[in-house]
Enzyme design. Structure first.
Site, PDB file in Angstrom:
ATOM      1  N   HIS A  12      -2.429 -77.011  -6.382  1.00 41.90           N
ATOM      2  CA  HIS A  12      -3.251 -76.319  -5.693  1.00 41.90           C
ATOM      3  C   HIS A  12      -3.560 -75.010  -5.374  1.00 41.90           C
ATOM      4  N   GLY A  17      -8.057 -76.348  -6.936  1.00 41.48           N
ATOM      5  CA  GLY A  17      -6.713 -77.621  -6.389  1.00 41.48           C
ATOM      6  C   GLY A  17      -6.647 -76.592  -5.501  1.00 41.48           C
ATOM      7  N   SER A 108     -13.765 -82.309 -17.253  1.00 34.08           N
ATOM      8  CA  SER A 108     -15.203 -81.246 -17.468  1.00 34.08           C
ATOM      9  C   SER A 108     -16.278 -81.602 -18.540  1.00 34.08           C
ATOM     10  N   SER A 109     -17.234 -80.688 -18.290  1.00 32.18           N
ATOM     11  CA  SER A 109     -18.246 -81.222 -18.993  1.00 32.18           C
ATOM     12  C   SER A 109     -18.432 -81.151 -20.370  1.00 32.18           C
ATOM     13  N   LYS A 141      -8.713 -83.558 -22.580  1.00 28.96           N
ATOM     14  CA  LYS A 141      -9.278 -83.844 -21.376  1.00 28.96           C
ATOM     15  C   LYS A 141     -10.283 -85.414 -21.397  1.00 28.96           C
ATOM     16  N   LEU A 167     -17.464 -74.378 -12.559  1.00 24.88           N
ATOM     17  CA  LEU A 167     -17.391 -73.878 -11.133  1.00 24.88           C
ATOM     18  C   LEU A 167     -17.648 -72.665 -11.438  1.00 24.88           C
ATOM     19  N   HIS A 180     -14.354 -67.129 -16.847  1.00 25.78           N
ATOM     20  CA  HIS A 180     -15.383 -68.295 -16.855  1.00 25.78           C
ATOM     21  C   HIS A 180     -16.049 -67.041 -16.776  1.00 25.78           C
ATOM     22  N   TRP A 203     -21.632 -61.244 -23.257  1.00 23.47           N
ATOM     23  CA  TRP A 203     -21.419 -61.906 -24.249  1.00 23.47           C
ATOM     24  C   TRP A 203     -22.345 -62.627 -25.113  1.00 23.47           C
ATOM     25  N   ARG A 210     -26.220 -72.937 -18.820  1.00 29.03           N
ATOM     26  CA  ARG A 210     -25.515 -72.629 -17.332  1.00 29.03           C
ATOM     27  C   ARG A 210     -25.532 -73.654 -16.503  1.00 29.03           C
ATOM     28  N   ASP A 270     -21.255 -67.977 -28.400  1.00 28.56           N
ATOM     29  CA  ASP A 270     -22.678 -68.476 -27.736  1.00 28.56           C
ATOM     30  C   ASP A 270     -21.850 -69.655 -26.675  1.00 28.56           C
TER      31      ASP A 270
HETATM   32  N1  LIG Z   1     -12.923 -73.320 -13.277  1.00 25.94           N
HETATM   33  C1  LIG Z   1     -13.857 -74.262 -13.963  1.00 25.94           C
HETATM   34  O1  LIG Z   1     -15.218 -74.207 -14.473  1.00 25.94           O
HETATM   35  C2  LIG Z   1     -13.373 -75.154 -14.155  1.00 25.94           C
HETATM   36  C3  LIG Z   1     -12.495 -76.737 -14.103  1.00 25.94           C
HETATM   37  N2  LIG Z   1     -12.524 -77.333 -14.594  1.00 25.94           N
HETATM   38  C4  LIG Z   1     -10.861 -78.803 -13.812  1.00 25.94           C
HETATM   39  O2  LIG Z   1     -10.327 -78.167 -12.657  1.00 25.94           O
HETATM   40  C5  LIG Z   1      -9.156 -78.444 -12.848  1.00 25.94           C
HETATM   41  C6  LIG Z   1      -8.267 -77.292 -12.215  1.00 25.94           C
HETATM   42  O3  LIG Z   1      -9.497 -76.047 -12.978  1.00 25.94           O
HETATM   43  P1  LIG Z   1      -9.102 -74.677 -11.594  1.00 25.94           P
HETATM   44  O4  LIG Z   1      -8.889 -74.398 -10.306  1.00 25.94           O
HETATM   45  O5  LIG Z   1      -9.894 -74.057 -12.410  1.00 25.94           O
HETATM   46  O6  LIG Z   1      -7.933 -73.120 -13.060  1.00 25.94           O
HETATM   47  P2  LIG Z   1      -6.484 -72.693 -12.422  1.00 25.94           P
HETATM   48  O7  LIG Z   1      -6.741 -72.398 -13.494  1.00 25.94           O
HETATM   49  O8  LIG Z   1      -7.918 -71.797 -11.347  1.00 25.94           O
HETATM   50  O9  LIG Z   1      -5.821 -73.446 -11.664  1.00 25.94           O
HETATM   51  C7  LIG Z   1      -5.121 -74.419 -12.272  1.00 25.94           C
HETATM   52  C8  LIG Z   1      -3.428 -75.001 -11.528  1.00 25.94           C
HETATM   53  O10 LIG Z   1      -2.779 -75.598 -12.030  1.00 25.94           O
HETATM   54  C9  LIG Z   1      -1.469 -74.882 -12.809  1.00 25.94           C
HETATM   55  N3  LIG Z   1      -0.938 -75.255 -13.435  1.00 25.94           N
HETATM   56  C10 LIG Z   1      -0.927 -75.076 -14.588  1.00 25.94           C
HETATM   57  N4  LIG Z   1      -0.420 -74.895 -15.683  1.00 25.94           N
HETATM   58  C11 LIG Z   1       1.011 -75.685 -14.752  1.00 25.94           C
HETATM   59  C12 LIG Z   1       2.160 -76.036 -15.334  1.00 25.94           C
HETATM   60  N5  LIG Z   1       2.391 -76.344 -16.618  1.00 25.94           N
HETATM   61  N6  LIG Z   1       3.338 -76.711 -14.350  1.00 25.94           N
HETATM   62  C13 LIG Z   1       2.490 -76.420 -13.220  1.00 25.94           C
HETATM   63  N7  LIG Z   1       1.676 -76.267 -12.799  1.00 25.94           N
HETATM   64  C14 LIG Z   1       0.437 -76.076 -13.736  1.00 25.94           C
HETATM   65  C15 LIG Z   1      -1.432 -73.695 -11.708  1.00 25.94           C
HETATM   66  O11 LIG Z   1      -0.252 -74.004 -10.782  1.00 25.94           O
HETATM   67  P3  LIG Z   1       0.242 -72.771 -10.366  1.00 25.94           P
HETATM   68  O12 LIG Z   1      -0.926 -71.649  -9.555  1.00 25.94           O
HETATM   69  O13 LIG Z   1       1.568 -72.739 -10.244  1.00 25.94           O
HETATM   70  O14 LIG Z   1       0.504 -71.409 -11.398  1.00 25.94           O
HETATM   71  C16 LIG Z   1      -2.990 -73.657 -12.181  1.00 25.94           C
HETATM   72  O15 LIG Z   1      -2.602 -73.488  -9.741  1.00 25.94           O
HETATM   73  C17 LIG Z   1      -8.712 -78.338 -14.899  1.00 25.94           C
HETATM   74  O16 LIG Z   1      -8.544 -80.014 -14.782  1.00 25.94           O
HETATM   75  C18 LIG Z   1     -10.365 -78.014 -14.916  1.00 25.94           C
HETATM   76  O17 LIG Z   1     -10.090 -78.413 -16.360  1.00 25.94           O
HETATM   77  C19 LIG Z   1     -13.691 -78.356 -15.103  1.00 25.94           C
HETATM   78  C20 LIG Z   1     -14.878 -78.114 -15.248  1.00 25.94           C
HETATM   79  C21 LIG Z   1     -14.922 -76.565 -14.534  1.00 25.94           C
HETATM   80  C1  LIG Z   2     -15.996 -74.306 -17.595  1.00 30.80           C
HETATM   81  C2  LIG Z   2     -16.522 -74.679 -18.512  1.00 30.80           C
HETATM   82  O1  LIG Z   2     -16.073 -73.386 -19.861  1.00 30.80           O
HETATM   83  C3  LIG Z   2     -16.391 -73.231 -21.257  1.00 30.80           C
HETATM   84  O2  LIG Z   2     -17.338 -73.414 -21.666  1.00 30.80           O
HETATM   85  P1  LIG Z   2     -18.317 -72.145 -21.715  1.00 30.80           P
HETATM   86  O3  LIG Z   2     -19.596 -72.561 -20.072  1.00 30.80           O
HETATM   87  O4  LIG Z   2     -18.929 -72.042 -22.679  1.00 30.80           O
HETATM   88  O5  LIG Z   2     -17.664 -70.861 -20.594  1.00 30.80           O
HETATM   89  P2  LIG Z   2     -17.693 -69.121 -20.319  1.00 30.80           P
HETATM   90  O6  LIG Z   2     -18.059 -69.577 -18.807  1.00 30.80           O
HETATM   91  O7  LIG Z   2     -16.435 -68.468 -20.619  1.00 30.80           O
HETATM   92  O8  LIG Z   2     -19.033 -68.687 -21.436  1.00 30.80           O
HETATM   93  C4  LIG Z   2     -20.397 -69.213 -20.682  1.00 30.80           C
HETATM   94  C5  LIG Z   2     -21.285 -68.580 -21.804  1.00 30.80           C
HETATM   95  O9  LIG Z   2     -21.569 -67.417 -20.566  1.00 30.80           O
HETATM   96  C6  LIG Z   2     -21.357 -66.210 -21.862  1.00 30.80           C
HETATM   97  N1  LIG Z   2     -20.675 -64.799 -21.329  1.00 30.80           N
HETATM   98  C7  LIG Z   2     -21.393 -63.325 -21.302  1.00 30.80           C
HETATM   99  N2  LIG Z   2     -20.011 -62.678 -20.937  1.00 30.80           N
HETATM  100  C8  LIG Z   2     -19.549 -63.232 -20.799  1.00 30.80           C
HETATM  101  C9  LIG Z   2     -18.486 -62.838 -20.543  1.00 30.80           C
HETATM  102  O10 LIG Z   2     -18.081 -61.898 -19.896  1.00 30.80           O
HETATM  103  N3  LIG Z   2     -17.316 -63.807 -19.913  1.00 30.80           N
HETATM  104  C10 LIG Z   2     -17.030 -64.733 -20.552  1.00 30.80           C
HETATM  105  N4  LIG Z   2     -16.460 -66.413 -20.352  1.00 30.80           N
HETATM  106  N5  LIG Z   2     -18.747 -66.033 -20.762  1.00 30.80           N
HETATM  107  C11 LIG Z   2     -19.423 -64.446 -20.901  1.00 30.80           C
HETATM  108  C12 LIG Z   2     -20.809 -67.009 -22.587  1.00 30.80           C
HETATM  109  O11 LIG Z   2     -21.047 -66.278 -24.218  1.00 30.80           O
HETATM  110  C13 LIG Z   2     -21.508 -68.694 -22.662  1.00 30.80           C
HETATM  111  O12 LIG Z   2     -21.832 -68.404 -23.823  1.00 30.80           O
HETATM  112  C14 LIG Z   2     -15.195 -74.163 -21.982  1.00 30.80           C
HETATM  113  O13 LIG Z   2     -14.386 -72.906 -22.210  1.00 30.80           O
HETATM  114  C15 LIG Z   2     -14.096 -74.648 -21.592  1.00 30.80           C
HETATM  115  O14 LIG Z   2     -13.927 -74.785 -20.857  1.00 30.80           O
HETATM  116  C16 LIG Z   2     -15.440 -75.434 -20.337  1.00 30.80           C
HETATM  117  O15 LIG Z   2     -15.125 -76.460 -19.515  1.00 30.80           O
END
Ligand SMILES: NC(=O)C1=CN([C@@H]2O[C@H](COP(=O)(O)OP(=O)(O)OC[C@H]3O[C@@H](n4cnc5c(N)ncnc54)[C@H](OP(=O)(O)O)[C@@H]3O)[C@@H](O)[C@H]2O)C=CC1
Ligand SMILES: C[C@H]1O[C@H](OP(=O)(O)OP(=O)(O)OC[C@H]2O[C@@H](n3cnc4c(=O)[nH]c(N)nc43)[C@H](O)[C@@H]2O)[C@@H](O)[C@@H](O)C1=O
Length: 313
Positions: A12, A17, A108-109, A141, A167, A180, A203, A210, A270
């Site tokens: 959360h 969350g 995740s995608s 996943k 996201l 990200h 990078w 995306r 990439d």
């Molecule tokens: N971010 C993105 O671009 C995307 C995210 N997702 C999915 O959405 C979901 C949430 O992602 P997001 O909110 O971005 O991630 P965050 O890193 O922002 O949050 C992850 C959360 O998971 C909790 N957590 C991690 N490890 C543990 C553990 N061992 N025990 C208890 N809690 C844990 C953390 O809790 P605490 O803060 O208390 O440490 C944290 O609040 C994930 O399943 C992710 O795969 C899917 C697609 C894209």
């Molecule tokens: C959500 C998704 O996120 C991850 O996949 P991804 O989409 O490849 O992740 P990204 O956001 O880190 O990068 C997107 C693109 O962007 C470019 N890029 C440029 N400059 C920066 C830079 O400064 N930082 C990062 N991180 N990327 C960069 C980078 O090289 C890439 O081409 C998965 O591992 C997987 O976990 C997943 O589910």
């Protein structure tokens, strides 16, 4: 879900969350079970089992995971595989044992094959090889999706799997190595502007494409699907619109107001060339995103300025 139902949001404090919690609170839900990772390490099978026995939540949003960008996924390969498998195994199994009414698993995608046809339809799962940088995360996943499917088939559990696209939004991770792309760009352009630096290094080649969804839109979709979707098949959540990383960079650069040059570091990966979601199933179920990319980046940048920028410089 009833307004008084007991709802456990795992993760959360994370970006997703916390957005789900905000959405549910805005809709009048009031009975939450919330634990930080310090209070309950979800990798600990026994502690998770005890927690579910004591709390007996009605509904579970599984938004806790080890999450990161392309370099984090590629570097901490063992941690991404082990921690995600452990967290989701413990929660999904305990939800079955304690008869949770409904559980939502967030995937995740990146679960789709690297070179799958575009846009990505749900049925493309397991039709080809995964992208190398995030294979461990994607395998975890996929196991989560299959757990939900199997517990439904064998035990009749109402467990659903939702696949979000990339996201961004409030409470994002702005770490320069592990984040990200979108939060990384916001921070890099901001810091360069503040410090009078003329170049920002990004990078890869900038040519991958995306799709981005604002976290509050994702949360709205999750709540909608919790209320309106109970099928064994996974469902994509996104906008159905993508951009190149170069286009994204120029948009973020303009919003932040950085006037220097962008340099592309080709030693960085990439990743997948393109991963555009087919969101027709979601749209047919009656949900569509509301926040377009430019507006969302503006909101995310404001959140960065309010809550992160001062801590960083
Ligand atoms: N971010 C993105 O671009 C995307 C995210 N997702 C999915 O959405 C979901 C949430 O992602 P997001 O909110 O971005 O991630 P965050 O890193 O922002 O949050 C992850 C959360 O998971 C909790 N957590 C991690 N490890 C543990 C553990 N061992 N025990 C208890 N809690 C844990 C953390 O809790 P605490 O803060 O208390 O440490 C944290 O609040 C994930 O399943 C992710 O795969 C899917 C697609 C894209
Ligand atoms: C959500 C998704 O996120 C991850 O996949 P991804 O989409 O490849 O992740 P990204 O956001 O880190 O990068 C997107 C693109 O962007 C470019 N890029 C440029 N400059 C920066 C830079 O400064 N930082 C990062 N991180 N990327 C960069 C980078 O090289 C890439 O081409 C998965 O591992 C997987 O976990 C997943 O589910």
């Amino acid at each position: 879900m009833e307004k008084h139902s007991k709802i456990y949001i795992a993760g959360h404090r994370g970006m997703v969350g916390s957005a789900i919690l905000r959405k549910l609170q805005n809709e009048g839900y009031e009975n939450f079970v919330l634990k930080t990772s310090k209070e309950l390490d979800l990798r600990d099978q026994q502690k998770v089992a005890e927690f579910f026995e004591v709390e007996k939540p009605d509904y579970v949003f599984l938004a806790a995971a080890k999450v990161g960008g392309i370099v984090a996924n590629n570097t901490y390969r063992a941690d991404f595989l082990y921690e995600n498998l452990a967290i989701q195994n413990n929660i999904i199994h305990s939800a079955f044992v304690t008869k949770v009414k409904k559980l939502m698993f967030l995937g995740s995608s990146c679960i789709y094959p690297k070179l799958a046809p575009q846009p990505l339809k749900e049925e493309y799962l397991l039709t080809g090889l995964l992208e190398q940088t995030n294979e461990p995360y994607a395998i975890a996943k996929i196991a989560g999706i299959k757990m939900c499917e199997a517990y439904r088939a064998q035990y009749g559990c109402d467990f659903i799997s939702v696949m979000p696209t990339n996201l961004y939004g409030p409470n994002d991770n702005y770490d320069l190595q592990n984040s990200h792309v979108l939060p990384a760009m916001i921070r890099k352009f901001y810091e360069a502007k503040e410090n009078g630096v003329e170049q920002v290094v990004l990078w890869g080649s900038g040519s991958p494409m995306r799709e981005f969804l604002y976290a509050d839109d994702l949360a709205a979709a999750c709540v909608y699907l919790m209320e309106n979707y109970s099928e064994p098949e996974l469902i994509n959540v996104g906008t159905g619109i993508d951009v190149t990383i170069k286009e994204l960079a120029n948009t973020v650069k303009d919003i932040v107001g950085f006037e220097g040059e962008i340099v592309w570091d080709s030693s960085k990966p990439d990743g997948t060339p393109r991963k555009l979601m087919d969101v027709s199933k979601l749209n047919d179920k009656g949900w569509r995103h509301t926040i377009e990319l430019k507006e969302g980046i503006g909101l995310a940048y404001q959140d960065f300025l309010d809550n992160h920028a001062k801590l960083r410089l």
